[in-house]
Design a protein around this motif. Structure first.
Motif, mmCIF file in Angstrom:
data_model
loop_
_atom_site.group_PDB
_atom_site.id
_atom_site.type_symbol
_atom_site.label_atom_id
_atom_site.label_comp_id
_atom_site.label_asym_id
_atom_site.label_seq_id
_atom_site.Cartn_x
_atom_site.Cartn_y
_atom_site.Cartn_z
ATOM 1 N N SER A 151 0.169 6.250 -0.821
ATOM 2 C CA SER A 151 1.361 6.885 -0.278
ATOM 3 C C SER A 151 2.578 5.981 -0.440
ATOM 4 C CB SER A 151 1.158 7.257 1.191
ATOM 5 O OG SER A 151 0.940 6.106 1.968
ATOM 6 N N ASN A 152 3.719 6.559 -0.351
ATOM 7 C CA ASN A 152 4.996 5.871 -0.573
ATOM 8 C C ASN A 152 5.152 4.702 0.407
ATOM 9 O OD1 ASN A 152 7.645 5.123 -1.004
ATOM 10 N ND2 ASN A 152 8.470 7.208 -0.879
ATOM 11 N N TYR A 153 5.279 3.481 -0.138
ATOM 12 C CA TYR A 153 5.406 2.292 0.710
ATOM 13 C C TYR A 153 6.740 2.231 1.442
ATOM 14 C CZ TYR A 153 1.238 0.150 -1.406
ATOM 15 O OH TYR A 153 -0.043 -0.132 -1.811
ATOM 16 N N ASN A 154 7.657 3.119 1.133
ATOM 17 C CA ASN A 154 8.913 3.160 1.897
ATOM 18 C C ASN A 154 8.675 3.568 3.342
ATOM 19 O OD1 ASN A 154 10.275 2.468 -0.391
ATOM 20 N ND2 ASN A 154 11.352 4.403 -0.644
ATOM 21 N N ARG A 155 7.623 4.318 3.577
ATOM 22 C CA ARG A 155 7.307 4.726 4.936
ATOM 23 C C ARG A 155 6.741 3.543 5.713
ATOM 24 N NH1 ARG A 155 4.088 9.151 2.016
ATOM 25 N NH2 ARG A 155 5.737 10.572 1.291
ATOM 26 N N LYS A 156 6.965 3.560 7.008
ATOM 27 C CA LYS A 156 6.442 2.472 7.838
ATOM 28 C C LYS A 156 4.928 2.389 7.736
ATOM 29 C CE LYS A 156 10.082 1.931 11.325
ATOM 30 N NZ LYS A 156 10.245 0.482 11.039
ATOM 31 N N PHE A 157 4.277 3.549 7.783
ATOM 32 C CA PHE A 157 2.826 3.595 7.603
ATOM 33 C C PHE A 157 2.525 4.123 6.218
ATOM 34 C CE2 PHE A 157 -1.209 5.901 7.580
ATOM 35 C CZ PHE A 157 -2.084 4.901 7.991
ATOM 36 N N ALA A 158 1.691 3.401 5.479
ATOM 37 C CA ALA A 158 1.279 3.841 4.148
ATOM 38 C C ALA A 158 -0.220 3.621 4.011
ATOM 39 C CB ALA A 158 2.040 3.085 3.073
ATOM 40 N N LEU A 159 -0.820 4.340 3.077
ATOM 41 C CA LEU A 159 -2.278 4.303 2.934
ATOM 42 C C LEU A 159 -2.650 4.332 1.461
ATOM 43 C CD1 LEU A 159 -5.122 4.510 4.305
ATOM 44 C CD2 LEU A 159 -4.885 7.004 4.053
ATOM 45 N N ASP A 160 -3.573 3.439 1.087
ATOM 46 C CA ASP A 160 -4.213 3.476 -0.211
ATOM 47 C C ASP A 160 -5.680 3.827 0.000
ATOM 48 O OD1 ASP A 160 -1.871 2.581 -1.399
ATOM 49 O OD2 ASP A 160 -2.465 0.483 -1.329
ATOM 50 N N ILE A 161 -6.185 4.740 -0.823
ATOM 51 C CA ILE A 161 -7.588 5.127 -0.702
ATOM 52 C C ILE A 161 -8.130 5.468 -2.085
ATOM 53 C CG2 ILE A 161 -6.957 7.528 -0.158
ATOM 54 C CD1 ILE A 161 -9.520 7.600 1.600
ATOM 55 N N GLU A 162 -9.359 5.003 -2.370
ATOM 56 C CA GLU A 162 -9.964 5.275 -3.673
ATOM 57 C C GLU A 162 -11.475 5.390 -3.540
ATOM 58 O OE1 GLU A 162 -10.288 3.499 -8.244
ATOM 59 O OE2 GLU A 162 -9.084 2.461 -6.734
ATOM 60 N N PRO A 163 -12.026 6.617 -3.573
ATOM 61 C CA PRO A 163 -13.477 6.792 -3.658
ATOM 62 C C PRO A 163 -13.916 6.835 -5.125
ATOM 63 C CG PRO A 163 -12.412 8.885 -3.227
ATOM 64 C CD PRO A 163 -11.313 7.862 -3.326
ATOM 65 N N SER A 164 -15.160 6.411 -5.393
ATOM 66 C CA SER A 164 -15.675 6.437 -6.756
ATOM 67 C C SER A 164 -17.177 6.669 -6.722
ATOM 68 C CB SER A 164 -15.358 5.131 -7.483
ATOM 69 O OG SER A 164 -15.962 4.029 -6.831
ATOM 70 N N ILE A 165 -17.711 7.174 -7.846
ATOM 71 C CA ILE A 165 -19.143 7.414 -7.950
ATOM 72 C C ILE A 165 -19.563 7.245 -9.398
ATOM 73 C CG2 ILE A 165 -18.866 9.912 -8.280
ATOM 74 C CD1 ILE A 165 -21.487 10.238 -6.651
ATOM 75 N N ARG A 166 -20.791 6.721 -9.612
ATOM 76 C CA ARG A 166 -21.361 6.589 -10.949
ATOM 77 C C ARG A 166 -22.812 7.050 -10.913
ATOM 78 N NH1 ARG A 166 -21.072 1.308 -14.995
ATOM 79 N NH2 ARG A 166 -21.738 2.420 -16.890
#
Length: 804
Positions: A601-616
């Motif tokens: 999410s946009n880091y300009n916001r006070k709260f931001a979130l990075d998320i990455e699920p993966s599968i193999r």
């Protein structure tokens, strides 16, 4: 009406005066004037000379809407003046709502969430290298050396800047001494220049001279700065003495250490600089992110030592240098007898001193020379029967040397010669590697042809010579781009004395096609699709070592949230020739497919979130990998930011080597789980003083569920007779809390409290809380250190003695 000749001349003069900053071919220009009065760098621009200076205006958006003129209510105006010592930049950046100017306070060279202004200077106007200087709306400085290969922010110059937030926007005043730049000896200077502005709340980047994103190069799209005449580079001689003290405490006791030394920087001439470190101290560099390594290769770490990161663009040519080799682990292991125990085997070798010379002539010839010497290092071995201690030399006095010649031509093309050499005193292994690297771009930078040829020579008990060659062709402009490449590596190719390469004896072919938008659409600010194909074959057998097809998409929405997703399919069985630890005995690797998606999410916001699920998913019974990365961050205000990251990874029925049993190669089918948790944060007292926190807890365990014997064809069969415990449970803890104060230009006080611990066991404990508790009980090591570095400019220091 027929204009007379003189009237027509006046008409042309008047027309180009109105155009202001354009030449006949559309390249922007700005003129500067020499001043005699003293400039106070205070962000005011209240000296009379500023009122008469030419103005660079009419900025053009770089992104997201490439080529669109800047908004009139957020227009930019820049002026440049100079004297015998420095060039001065004054910028007025208008903003229709100054209260919304982003101005997070960060450490130096960290952009953060803030508006920025920058100037890019190319003193030779050759389209090859920029000296870039940025300042944020909170007054934090950033600077770097930039080529088309990227920006090197480890380079730090000494320059002054001040900013003022006003009721109409913000004002920047910068003083950049000539000692921080490189330029020709010509009486009349002609510099390449561009001005940069970032309006963070809109994620807009704007430049004075238009940069066309359809073109694969940036530096040669700069404008021109004219008017600088009769200037001389001052003596570029700088001394940075340091002193530091360490107190280390653990279960074995407390030890104090005092260190002192000096860095020296000397401008040999207008083009070349010598950097030297005498009695180096790297005790406050960032910790390494160590992991549980069950594979056949060493773990590769980032270089965190400033001397080896600053201004190293030349030395990175051809990827022949892994500077962690210098001062890394010894090159040999001690030979202990059956009744002996290795009591102490050093993890690193002490660096005695190092120097480098680097620069580039006005004709585009770059020359780099780096030399480092490490000391003799011994392992301590105890006789278990007599308790006698003997020492064995595991690393002799050693010399590391790198030499580079890089000739640039046609602005964005180059050919490079690089040689690395390691000489160890006595009968220890020596090594030499030589490479030719070429990078040729067509006129207009639309197509690229690049490659290299490298040769290695090893001098030990079994001398060996190897080689590697690479070739690539690609289209580098427009919305649609592509490339195709091939690499051949001989079996004997070895650069590991001063470089790093894991596998040899193979050849490959790789192809890429990508599509990108150059301006926003109804859904996206940016969008790029990549399609890749890769095939790697082992030279001796012709078997595939790697083979996959990949497609991925990276995009940003109109709200500046970043979204990416993709998949990679390896459709056939491939062969790993290294996992077995026995040459010529490959392990078959099943067909597989993996997919991932990430959201930031946009880091300009006070709260931001990075998320990455993966599968193999694998074409093998019970074999499956999956993971999840989550990182929330919160910016409490412009001074305080905290970031938490957690990364979970699970590998079911993973296959790997664990042991040899008689003539058998033993593999383990294992379930492996890894948790990594980090917390980082900063509190800025002001733009010169920060508190910084970095913590990391790493826990990984591998539980063996079945042992197998590797067969000749690369497959395996169950082995129920092998019963050794080869489980692994590994914990690592690191904690750094530091205080940093830039109390004067180039001068810094740093106080660091660090603790760390690790434990390894073959007994698996699946309780997260117990593992955290155990690592703290396992000999937690505490270090407190204070370091003072003081920058001394020879030109100012010589005046001190005149006054005495």
């Amino acid at each position: 009406m027929i204009l007379k000749k003189q009237h027509f001349t006046l008409f042309l003069f008047f027309s180009f005066s109105i155009l202001g900053t354009f030449d006949l071919f559309g390249q922007k220009k700005i003129n500067t004037v020499r001043i005699n009065e003293t400039i106070s760098v205070d962000g005011q621009l209240d000296e009379a000379v500023w009122r008469n200076a030419s103005i660079a205006r009419d900025f053009i958006m770089l992104e997201p809407e490439n080529g669109v003129p800047e908004s009139p209510d957020r227009r930019s105006e820049v002026k440049v003046i100079y004297d015998d010592n420095a060039v001065y930049i004054g910028a007025i950046l208008y903003d229709n709502d100054p209260s919304k100017i982003e101005k997070e306070i960060t450490q130096r060279d960290n952009f953060g969430t803030a508006d920025h202004f920058g100037i890019f200077i190319n003193g030779f106007n050759d389209g090859q290298q920029d000296f870039r200087f940025f300042v944020s709306a909170s007054g934090v400085q950033m600077d770097c050396l930039a080529t088309e290969n990227g920006e090197d922010f480890s380079w730090d110059a000494i320059w002054n800047s001040e900013v003022k937030i006003t009721d109409f926007g913000w004002v920047i005043e910068m003083e950049i001494p000539y000692a921080a730049l490189r330029f020709s000896k010509e009486k009349i200077q002609k510099w390449g220049v561009n001005f940069f502005r970032e309006i963070r709340r809109f994620r807009q980047k704007i430049t004075w001279s238009k940069i066309d994103r359809a073109v694969g190069s940036v530096i040669n799209q700069a404008g021109i700065l004219e008017g600088i005449e009769n200037i001389k580079t001052p003596t570029r001689l700088f001394f940075i003495p340091y002193t530091s003290g360490y107190v280390e405490s653990n279960d074995l006791g407390t030890e104090s250490t005092f260190k002192a030394g000096m860095d020296i920087k000397y401008g040999i001439n207008d083009s070349f600089t010598l950097d030297a470190i005498l009695v180096p101290d790297f005790g406050q560099t960032a910790f390494d992110n160590v992991e549980l390594n069950l594979g056949p290769f060493e773990q590769q770490f980032n270089e965190n030592r400033p001397f080896f990161t600053e201004g190293t663009d030349l030395f990175s040519k051809g990827n022949l240098v892994y500077s962690r080799r210098i001062g890394g682990p010894p090159s040999t292991s001690p030979s202990a007898n059956e009744n002996e125990t290795v009591e102490n085997y050093p993890n690193t070798v002490n660096l005695l001193n190092a120097l480098k010379v680097s620069g580039r002539t006005s004709e585009g010839l770059g020359i780099g020379f780096l030399n480092a010497i490490t000391e003799k290092t011994y392992a301590r071995i105890r006789n278990n029967e007599t308790n006698e201690i003997r020492e064995e030399l595991v690393e002799p006095l050693s010399n590391y040397n790198i030499l580079v010649f890089d000739q640039r031509f046609n602005q964005n093309s180059s050919v490079t010669f690089i040689n690395t050499n390691v000489t160890r005193v006595g009968d220890f292994r020596d090594a030499n590697v030589t490479g030719i690297v070429y990078n040729v771009n067509s006129k207009g930078n639309k197509y690229n042809f690049s490659g290299d040829l490298k040769m290695s020579s090893i001098y030990d008990n079994a001398n060996g010579n190897g080689y590697s060659t690479y070739i690539n062709f690609g289209k580098t402009y427009g919305k649609y781009r592509y490339s195709i490449a091939s690499l051949y590596v001989s079996k004997e190719f070895d650069i590991n004395d001063l470089g790093i390469n894991f596998i040899t004896n193979y050849h490959n072919v790789a192809a890429n096609f990508n599509y990108r938008i150059l301006n926003p659409t109804k859904r996206y600010n940016s969008f790029r699709l990549n399609a890749n194909y890769y095939l790697e074959l082992e030279n001796t057998t012709g078997k595939a070592q790697d083979h996959w097809i990949n497609m991925n998409i990276n995009s940003s929405t109109l709200k500046n949230d970043f979204i990416g997703y993709g998949f990679l399919v390896s459709p056939f069985v491939t062969y790993n020739f290294y996992e077995s630890r026995v040459p010529g005995r490959p392990l078959a690797f099943p067909a597989s497919g993996n997919a991932w998606i990430y959201f930031s999410s946009n880091y300009n916001r006070k709260f931001a979130l990075d998320i990455e699920p993966s599968i193999r998913i694998f074409d093998q019974k019970n074999r499956l990998n999956y993971g999840l990365f989550v990182s929330p961050r919160y910016r409490f205000n412009d001074k305080l930011t905290l970031i938490y990251s957690t990364n979970f990874n699970r590998q079911n029925s993973d296959m790997g080597w664990v042991d040899f049993s008689e003539n058998d190669i033993i593999l383990a089918e294992r379930n492996r789980t890894t948790f990594t948790n980090t917390i980082s944060g900063k509190y800025a007292l002001n733009n010169k003083m920060t508190l910084n926190l970095t913590t990391r807890h790493y826990w990984s365990f591998a539980e063996n569920v079945q042992f197998h014997t590797l067969l000749e064809d690369g497959t395996f069969t169950p082995n129920n007779n092998y019963t050794n415990n080869k489980d692994a449970n590994f914990n690592l803890w690191n904690f750094d809390l530091s205080y940093s104060w830039w109390f004067a230009p180039g001068s810094q006080i740093t106080a660091l409290y660090r603790n760390n611990a690790q434990n390894f066991s073959t007994e698996i404990n699946k309780s997260f809380g117990s593992n955290v508790g155990n690592v703290f009980e396992d000999n937690l090591n505490h270090v407190f250190s204070v370091s003072l570095r003081y920058f001394i400019d020879y030109n100012k220091a010589k005046n001190w003695f005149k006054k005495v």
